[in-house]
Design an enzyme around this catalytic site. Structure first.
Site, PDB file in Angstrom:
ATOM      1  N   GLU A   1       0.828  -1.212   0.000  1.00 47.32           N
ATOM      2  CA  GLU A   1       0.000   0.000   0.000  1.00 47.32           C
ATOM      3  C   GLU A   1       0.864   1.265   0.000  1.00 47.32           C
ATOM      4  O   GLU A   1       0.582   2.193  -0.738  1.00 47.32           O
ATOM      5  CB  GLU A   1      -0.903  -0.032   1.250  1.00 47.32           C
ATOM      6  CG  GLU A   1      -1.784   1.177   1.464  1.00 47.32           C
ATOM      7  CD  GLU A   1      -2.974   1.265   0.520  1.00 47.32           C
ATOM      8  OE1 GLU A   1      -3.174   0.361  -0.300  1.00 47.32           O
ATOM      9  OE2 GLU A   1      -3.702   2.260   0.602  1.00 47.32           O
TER      10      GLU A   1
ATOM     11  N   THR B   1     -11.810   7.318 -13.218  1.00 48.58           N
ATOM     12  CA  THR B   1     -10.815   6.843 -12.244  1.00 48.58           C
ATOM     13  C   THR B   1     -11.198   5.504 -11.623  1.00 48.58           C
ATOM     14  O   THR B   1     -10.381   4.864 -10.981  1.00 48.58           O
ATOM     15  CB  THR B   1     -10.553   7.906 -11.159  1.00 48.58           C
ATOM     16  OG1 THR B   1      -9.382   7.529 -10.416  1.00 48.58           O
ATOM     17  CG2 THR B   1     -11.733   8.041 -10.211  1.00 48.58           C
TER      18      THR B   1
END
Ligand SMILES: *[C@@H]1O[C@H](CO)[C@@H](O)[C@H](O)[C@H]1NC(C)=O
Ligand SMILES: *[C@@H]1O[C@H](CO)[C@@H](O)[C@H](O)[C@H]1NC(C)=O
Ligand SMILES: *[C@@H]1O[C@H](CO)[C@@H](O)[C@H](O)[C@H]1NC(C)=O
Ligand SMILES: *[C@@H]1O[C@H](CO)[C@@H](O)[C@H](O)[C@H]1NC(C)=O
Length: 505
Positions: free
Chosen positions: A367, A493
């Site tokens: 992440e 997106t």
């Protein structure tokens, strides 16, 4: 989706047997079949245990409602199901959309998340079914997608009713109120304009476009000047009362990311109306190459984008899985504008993000990661020396951005290396994330088997991850990203493709 770092759900010990992968399949159509199988696997689990709630809990076979309980996974899955031409799933989803009541929810509503997942999911379904993806549903069922898009925007639009026109992001439908925030983020303000403009163009009602473009205008003409420290690169928050920037925290990371993404995509959507957006993207891209490009001391061959803080005039050597859309953005801009320097730099960024996948025990990237040579933790020195980064947040919550950029690299260069990277990532996700009913996130991509697993399946596994993987092996179709000026679709997106604007539609 970009914009936010999500709160992580509770950890659940890995207790479900791993899916055993059958090994690499050579031909792209059998790979495409394997990806469709993974999508059906996730859909079947969601449909059995969680539908019509927002998402499946893929370990306990429960459900959750993190997105207003309107069935986020279903709406987010629509455009992928259409692209895979799965008539059964497409019809199940449209029948659900027809009965959603967007006017009520018991939870707070994010304007950004609701726009990119629900509004975009429906508009994309409409564009695809009206256009190239014919024959999947009865003609008379398609209109409900536009009708429900309008219903949703009509209940959301009061968000823009502020002194400046910069919207509140967090809404309370039961009071017609908001969270009273003084500022709104760059990404959540600047990632509405494609969806709301498309809705106006499809309904011939200019109001939606006007609202989103008015908010966007503050971002395109940033004030005060000090918060645009390099041409095109701006701060991360604007004041809702004045539309002025309140800081100069520059990066392509979560919170700012998709503002840059949409600049070039708006130009692709309609070069006539959105030429200023092109100009701003080019400025931001050139400034990023000149000021943010950063090479780890241990791996000078790799390129990441640093962040910059205007107040302290300091650089930050940290990046995120979310930011790895950057390579794809440079590749899209480079091919559309015929700028080889952007394409080359985009490929450097793609290789950097690939390294974050390639170097871990699972073959999936973390992440968040850093490459500050003065802050390398002792127990990650070996990783830093070998791979040029160390891990600051080791989870993987089924995010798409790295694979998304591999897809752009494959489409723009035609180099098989990039879709091999897609396939390798798919095999790893299938191996470590797959459960009996879907896909779960991992707590530590650099631990044996990914460590513990999260009992949560974000809707973007349907909208984005499995779509970009599938597209890499799917037949040529109108909606595929094209080299040069040939694009007839542009992806939002959340990976929902919209038809690019044509004046006589
Ligand atoms: C469509 O999806 C359903 C449900 O997942 C699955 O059973 C079926 O095999 C799929 N059909 C095709 C043609 O892929
Ligand atoms: C909306 O506002 C009301 C009144 O202040 C409050 O009771 C309710 O909890 C709020 N809802 C959400 C989801 O925050
Ligand atoms: C936003 O602008 C208003 C009006 O000038 C001002 O009162 C407020 O303090 C500003 N808020 C922030 C966070 O800058
Ligand atoms: C990493 O890259 C090397 C060289 O391309 C390759 O042989 C290896 O399989 C990759 N490992 C993973 C986990 O992707």
């Amino acid at each position: 989706m970009r914009g936010h770092l999500l709160a992580l759900p509770a950890l659940v010990a890995a207790s479900v047997p791993f899916y055993s992968n059958t090994g690499p399949v050579e031909r792209s159509d059998s790979r495409a079949d394997a990806i469709k199988e993974a999508f059906s696997h996730a859909w079947d689990g969601y449909y059995e245990y969680a539908f019509p709630h927002d998402e499946l809990l893929p370990i306990s076979n429960g459900y959750a409602d993190s997105r207003n309980s309107w069935g986020a996974s279903a709406v987010d899955a629509l455009s992928t199901a259409i692209i895979m031409r799965n008539e059964t799933i497409v019809n199940q989803i449209i029948d659900h959309i027809a009965v959603i009541d967007y006017s009520t929810t018991t939870t707070s509503v994010s304007l950004f998340e609701t726009t990119i997942r629900y509004l975009a999911g429906m508009l994309s379904g409409y564009d695809l079914l009206k256009g190239p993806a014919t024959g999947l549903v009865d003609e008379d069922k398609i209109e409900v997608l536009l009708k429900q898009s309008k219903n949703l925007a009509d209940v959301l639009k009061y968000a823009f009713d502020t002194p400046s026109g910069v919207p509140y992001n967090t809404l309370n439908f039961s009071t017609h109120g908001n969270d009273g925030a003084e500022t709104n983020g760059l990404a959540v303000t600047g990632t509405l304009v494609l969806e709301w403009t498309r809705l106006s163009d499809l309904t011939n009602n200019p109001e939606y476009a006007r609202l989103s473009q008015k908010a966007q205008d503050y971002l395109l003409h940033p004030q005060p000047a000090e918060y645009e420290p390099f041409p095109g690169l701006v701060g991360s928050k604007v004041n809702i009362t004045t539309g002025e920037f309140v800081n100069g925290a520059v990066s392509w990371n979560g919170g700012t990311d998709s503002y840059y993404e949409y600049l070039i995509k708006m130009y692709l959507y309609d070069p006539e109306r959105f030429d200023l957006y092109r100009e701003r993207w080019v400025a931001a891209a050139e400034s990023s190459m000149n000021h943010l490009a950063s090479h780890p001391s241990s791996r000078p061959d790799l390129t990441f984008l640093a962040s910059y803080d205007t107040e302290g005039r300091t650089y930050g050597f940290s990046s995120q899985h979310l930011a790895c859309f950057d390579g794809g953005s440079f590749l899209l801009g480079g091919t559309v504008l015929n700028r080889q320097d952007f394409i080359d730099f985009g490929l450097d960024l793609v290789s950097g993000c690939h390294e974050t996948y390639n170097a871990t025990l699972t073959g999936i990237g973390p992440e968040t990661f850093s490459w500050d040579p003065n802050s390398v933790p002792e127990n990650q020195r070996e990783l830093y020396e070998r791979a040029g980064f160390y891990i600051t947040g080791g989870s993987y919550i089924l995010r798409p951005e790295v694979i998304e950029s591999f897809y752009y690299a494959w489409r723009v260069t035609g180099d098989e290396t990039y879709r091999e990277w897609v396939w390798t990532a798919f095999v790893a996700i299938n191996k470590y994330c797959r459960t009996d009913s879907g896909f779960a996130g991992l707590a530590d991509v650099n631990a044996e088997n990914g460590g513990d697993r999260y009992d949560n399946q974000e809707s973007f596994i349907f909208a984005e991850v499995l779509k970009y993987i599938y597209l890499s092996f799917a037949p040529e179709d109108e909606w595929q990203v094209q080299k040069g000026n040939g694009n007839t679709f542009v992806y939002n997106t959340e990976a929902h493709p919209f038809k690019v604007y044509t004046p006589l539609q």
